[in-house]
Design a protein around this motif. Structure first.
Motif, PDB file in Angstrom:
ATOM      1  N   GLY A  37     -61.140   3.165  47.243  1.00 35.25           N
ATOM      2  CA  GLY A  37     -61.551   4.274  47.782  1.00 35.25           C
ATOM      3  C   GLY A  37     -61.760   4.714  48.938  1.00 35.25           C
ATOM      4  N   PHE A  38     -62.551   4.415  49.353  1.00 32.41           N
ATOM      5  CA  PHE A  38     -62.969   4.382  50.999  1.00 32.41           C
ATOM      6  C   PHE A  38     -61.657   3.684  52.598  1.00 32.41           C
ATOM      7  CE2 PHE A  38     -64.577   3.057  55.226  1.00 32.41           C
ATOM      8  CZ  PHE A  38     -64.755   4.300  55.624  1.00 32.41           C
ATOM      9  N   LEU A  39     -61.293   2.592  51.504  1.00 34.50           N
ATOM     10  CA  LEU A  39     -60.689   2.107  51.986  1.00 34.50           C
ATOM     11  C   LEU A  39     -59.060   2.639  51.993  1.00 34.50           C
ATOM     12  CD1 LEU A  39     -59.572  -0.842  53.616  1.00 34.50           C
ATOM     13  CD2 LEU A  39     -58.793  -1.744  51.529  1.00 34.50           C
ATOM     14  N   ARG A  40     -58.794   3.224  51.272  1.00 37.37           N
ATOM     15  CA  ARG A  40     -57.391   3.948  50.760  1.00 37.37           C
ATOM     16  C   ARG A  40     -57.939   5.088  51.592  1.00 37.37           C
ATOM     17  NH1 ARG A  40     -56.488   4.377  44.133  1.00 37.37           N
ATOM     18  NH2 ARG A  40     -56.069   1.787  44.284  1.00 37.37           N
ATOM     19  N   ALA A  41     -58.723   5.535  52.227  1.00 37.89           N
ATOM     20  CA  ALA A  41     -58.652   6.926  52.654  1.00 37.89           C
ATOM     21  C   ALA A  41     -58.538   7.092  54.351  1.00 37.89           C
ATOM     22  CB  ALA A  41     -60.058   8.087  52.481  1.00 37.89           C
ATOM     23  N   VAL A  42     -59.721   5.383  55.004  1.00 38.54           N
ATOM     24  CA  VAL A  42     -58.739   4.923  55.814  1.00 38.54           C
ATOM     25  C   VAL A  42     -57.485   4.325  56.361  1.00 38.54           C
ATOM     26  CG1 VAL A  42     -60.057   3.495  57.022  1.00 38.54           C
ATOM     27  CG2 VAL A  42     -61.415   4.885  56.323  1.00 38.54           C
TER      28      VAL A  42
ATOM     29  N   ILE B 161     -45.500  -5.110  55.532  1.00 41.34           N
ATOM     30  CA  ILE B 161     -46.952  -5.315  56.013  1.00 41.34           C
ATOM     31  C   ILE B 161     -47.915  -4.258  54.474  1.00 41.34           C
ATOM     32  CG2 ILE B 161     -49.335  -4.549  57.390  1.00 41.34           C
ATOM     33  CD1 ILE B 161     -47.058  -5.061  59.706  1.00 41.34           C
ATOM     34  N   GLY B 162     -46.942  -3.310  54.305  1.00 43.16           N
ATOM     35  CA  GLY B 162     -47.301  -2.150  53.651  1.00 43.16           C
ATOM     36  C   GLY B 162     -47.277  -2.922  52.311  1.00 43.16           C
ATOM     37  N   VAL B 163     -47.012  -3.628  51.370  1.00 40.56           N
ATOM     38  CA  VAL B 163     -46.900  -3.688  50.977  1.00 40.56           C
ATOM     39  C   VAL B 163     -47.704  -4.944  50.044  1.00 40.56           C
ATOM     40  CG1 VAL B 163     -45.800  -6.411  48.874  1.00 40.56           C
ATOM     41  CG2 VAL B 163     -44.413  -4.452  49.897  1.00 40.56           C
ATOM     42  N   LEU B 164     -48.854  -5.480  51.436  1.00 44.39           N
ATOM     43  CA  LEU B 164     -49.159  -6.543  51.134  1.00 44.39           C
ATOM     44  C   LEU B 164     -51.152  -5.531  51.280  1.00 44.39           C
ATOM     45  CD1 LEU B 164     -49.004  -9.199  54.300  1.00 44.39           C
ATOM     46  CD2 LEU B 164     -48.827  -9.905  51.313  1.00 44.39           C
ATOM     47  N   MET B 165     -50.783  -4.435  51.896  1.00 44.98           N
ATOM     48  CA  MET B 165     -51.679  -3.422  52.011  1.00 44.98           C
ATOM     49  C   MET B 165     -51.781  -2.609  50.483  1.00 44.98           C
ATOM     50  SD  MET B 165     -51.098  -1.361  55.407  1.00 44.98           S
ATOM     51  CE  MET B 165     -52.216  -0.196  54.772  1.00 44.98           C
ATOM     52  N   ALA B 166     -50.795  -2.853  49.886  1.00 43.14           N
ATOM     53  CA  ALA B 166     -51.134  -1.835  48.782  1.00 43.14           C
ATOM     54  C   ALA B 166     -51.582  -3.153  47.840  1.00 43.14           C
ATOM     55  CB  ALA B 166     -49.259  -1.631  47.850  1.00 43.14           C
ATOM     56  N   ILE B 167     -50.951  -3.907  47.405  1.00 40.40           N
ATOM     57  CA  ILE B 167     -51.367  -5.279  46.620  1.00 40.40           C
ATOM     58  C   ILE B 167     -53.198  -5.039  47.135  1.00 40.40           C
ATOM     59  CG2 ILE B 167     -51.732  -7.957  46.364  1.00 40.40           C
ATOM     60  CD1 ILE B 167     -48.887  -8.325  47.208  1.00 40.40           C
ATOM     61  N   VAL B 168     -53.423  -4.717  48.171  1.00 38.33           N
ATOM     62  CA  VAL B 168     -55.563  -5.166  48.554  1.00 38.33           C
ATOM     63  C   VAL B 168     -55.845  -4.456  47.730  1.00 38.33           C
ATOM     64  CG1 VAL B 168     -56.759  -4.890  50.295  1.00 38.33           C
ATOM     65  CG2 VAL B 168     -55.216  -6.521  50.445  1.00 38.33           C
ATOM     66  N   MET B 169     -55.007  -2.689  48.015  1.00 41.23           N
ATOM     67  CA  MET B 169     -56.129  -1.952  48.121  1.00 41.23           C
ATOM     68  C   MET B 169     -55.667  -1.504  46.319  1.00 41.23           C
ATOM     69  SD  MET B 169     -55.147   1.259  50.909  1.00 41.23           S
ATOM     70  CE  MET B 169     -52.817   1.505  50.337  1.00 41.23           C
ATOM     71  N   ASN B 170     -55.028  -1.938  45.727  1.00 42.67           N
ATOM     72  CA  ASN B 170     -54.865  -2.209  44.587  1.00 42.67           C
ATOM     73  C   ASN B 170     -55.956  -3.107  43.465  1.00 42.67           C
ATOM     74  OD1 ASN B 170     -52.945  -0.697  41.749  1.00 42.67           O
ATOM     75  ND2 ASN B 170     -52.706  -2.938  41.523  1.00 42.67           N
ATOM     76  N   GLN B 171     -56.482  -3.967  43.580  1.00 44.19           N
ATOM     77  CA  GLN B 171     -57.350  -4.686  43.100  1.00 44.19           C
ATOM     78  C   GLN B 171     -58.837  -3.382  42.891  1.00 44.19           C
ATOM     79  OE1 GLN B 171     -56.387  -7.860  42.479  1.00 44.19           O
ATOM     80  NE2 GLN B 171     -54.959  -6.863  44.114  1.00 44.19           N
ATOM     81  N   SER B 172     -59.523  -3.913  42.369  1.00 43.84           N
ATOM     82  CA  SER B 172     -61.158  -3.853  42.285  1.00 43.84           C
ATOM     83  C   SER B 172     -62.106  -4.370  42.573  1.00 43.84           C
ATOM     84  CB  SER B 172     -61.247  -3.495  40.626  1.00 43.84           C
ATOM     85  OG  SER B 172     -60.812  -2.670  39.790  1.00 43.84           O
ATOM     86  N   PHE B 173     -62.516  -3.254  44.493  1.00 50.42           N
ATOM     87  CA  PHE B 173     -64.101  -3.918  44.803  1.00 50.42           C
ATOM     88  C   PHE B 173     -64.776  -2.327  45.142  1.00 50.42           C
ATOM     89  CE2 PHE B 173     -60.109  -3.832  46.681  1.00 50.42           C
ATOM     90  CZ  PHE B 173     -60.518  -2.368  48.640  1.00 50.42           C
ATOM     91  N   LEU B 174     -65.787  -2.887  45.065  1.00 45.69           N
ATOM     92  CA  LEU B 174     -66.964  -1.830  46.000  1.00 45.69           C
ATOM     93  C   LEU B 174     -66.260  -1.633  47.814  1.00 45.69           C
ATOM     94  CD1 LEU B 174     -69.217  -0.450  45.745  1.00 45.69           C
ATOM     95  CD2 LEU B 174     -70.423  -2.050  47.356  1.00 45.69           C
ATOM     96  N   GLY B 175     -65.746  -0.022  47.517  1.00 47.09           N
ATOM     97  CA  GLY B 175     -65.555   0.827  48.639  1.00 47.09           C
ATOM     98  C   GLY B 175     -63.923   1.041  48.284  1.00 47.09           C
TER      99      GLY B 175
ATOM    100  N   ALA C 211     -47.274   1.761  52.093  1.00 42.59           N
ATOM    101  CA  ALA C 211     -48.061   1.135  51.264  1.00 42.59           C
ATOM    102  C   ALA C 211     -48.684   1.946  50.083  1.00 42.59           C
ATOM    103  CB  ALA C 211     -49.310   0.892  51.823  1.00 42.59           C
ATOM    104  N   LEU C 212     -48.685   3.807  50.591  1.00 37.14           N
ATOM    105  CA  LEU C 212     -48.779   4.655  49.368  1.00 37.14           C
ATOM    106  C   LEU C 212     -48.251   4.848  48.313  1.00 37.14           C
ATOM    107  CD1 LEU C 212     -51.300   7.030  49.234  1.00 37.14           C
ATOM    108  CD2 LEU C 212     -49.193   8.801  50.658  1.00 37.14           C
ATOM    109  N   LEU C 213     -46.561   4.700  49.009  1.00 37.34           N
ATOM    110  CA  LEU C 213     -45.852   4.919  47.879  1.00 37.34           C
ATOM    111  C   LEU C 213     -46.083   2.981  47.111  1.00 37.34           C
ATOM    112  CD1 LEU C 213     -42.659   5.837  49.351  1.00 37.34           C
ATOM    113  CD2 LEU C 213     -44.199   7.639  48.213  1.00 37.34           C
TER     114      LEU C 213
END
Length: 316
Positions: A125-130, A109-123, A190-192
């Motif tokens: 930064g907010f998603l990474r914080a949440v 799950i962490g790898v999938l989350m990292a892939i999603v958070m590494n994409q460029s989309f609106l919000g 996911a952070l690492l």
């Protein structure tokens, strides 16, 4: 001339020893002494009480404390019927089960989350914080939060339309601990992984697209090899954390469930044994230390080989 050239090297060596010595002394006092004290106590018998006073015990008992735990079998008077291998071996299996299942789910799950958070989309930064909020919550608070959610009339049963006793049944209690631990610590993995992805040049992906590589091929041939060092660090940290897990199952299920020992890990068993005596508890803590040390040494050696191979071969 040779003596003059060696003098600066010796001076730096002495200076380094002086600078490191306070840290070594502190580590010896904070880590070394408790380990030695626990090891010595594990070879002593537990004092017995008579009329409210300690009458005998505490003498040298040899390996009796270790043999008590290592040779414990189901059906013994000290072992609940149906418990696999007694309290100690049952706790070992429970601890290894939590380690294998939670770390596997957290990595996937962490790898999938990292892939999603590494994409460029609106919000983004907010998603990474949440996403990091569960990891920032103290474990005791997380355990109590999920305790209310897993209640018989809690939000989990109401949402699923079920009537499961999550903290009483053996396997429901185990799955409850797994779900709560995965929810809390997956953001750490996911952070690492995300930090490792941030260092991958975009030129590699662009070249792969020109060569006709699809998303899955880019992930397998570029992303996964380059984030492997960060991913292996996350796996090592998480394995060591789960092997000594205590607070989450202790608060969420009180180490019980089913036969009363379904979620009893090695750390929980050690704390429970402290109420009976320090000798037996020290033996369990020593065995736990040996297990964690063996697993850590194995992981470091295996992963070090993988890292060396990946650096030699590069990205295929």
């Amino acid at each position: 001339m040779s003596q003059l050239s060696e003098t600066p090297e010796r001076g730096r060596g002495r200076l380094g020893a002086v600078l490191v010595s306070p840290t070594l002394v502190l580590l010896a006092a904070v880590i070394g002494y408790p380990i030695v004290a626990a090891l010595v106590t594990s070879f002593r018998g537990d004092p017995s009480l008579r009329n409210g006073f300690f009458t005998h015990g505490g003498e040298f008992a040899g390996l009796s404390n270790y043999l008590h735990w290592l040779t414990q079998r189901c059906g013994d008077t000290t072992c609940p019927p149906g418990t696999l291998g007694g309290h100690f071996w049952g706790s070992v299996l429970v601890t290894l089960f939590f380690t294998a299942v939670t770390v596997s789910l957290e990595v996937a799950i962490g790898v999938l989350m990292a892939i999603v958070m590494n994409q460029s989309f609106l919000g983004r930064g907010f998603l990474r914080a949440v996403v990091l909020v569960p990891w920032a919550i103290p474990t005791a608070v997380t355990a109590k939060l999920w305790f209310f959610m897993f209640a018989y009339d809690g939000v989990i049963n109401r949402s699923l339309g079920t009537h499961i006793l999550w903290t009483d049944g053996a396997w429901p209690a185990r799955f409850a601990v797994v779900i709560a631990d995965v929810w809390k610590t997956t953001p750490f993995v996911a952070l690492l992984v995300l930090a490792g992805m941030a260092g991958i040049p975009d030129d590699l992906y662009e070249a792969a697209r020109i060569d006709g590589a699809g998303p899955f091929q880019r992930f397998v041939r570029i992303t996964l090899p380059l984030v492997r060092p960060a991913l292996l660090v996350a796996v090592v940290f998480r394995v060591l954390d789960v092997l000594r897990i205590y607070d989450l199952p202790a608060i969420l299920t009180h180490g019980g469930g089913g036969d009363g020992h379904a979620t009893t890990t090695l750390s929980i068993l050690t704390v429970q044994q402290l109420q009976q005596g320090y000798g037996g508890a020290s033996a369990i803590s020593t065995l736990t230390f040996v297990l964690i040390f063996a697993v850590a040494l194995t992981l470091v050696r295996v992963f070090r080989v993988n890292l060396v191979q990946s650096e030699q071969h590069g990205v295929s």
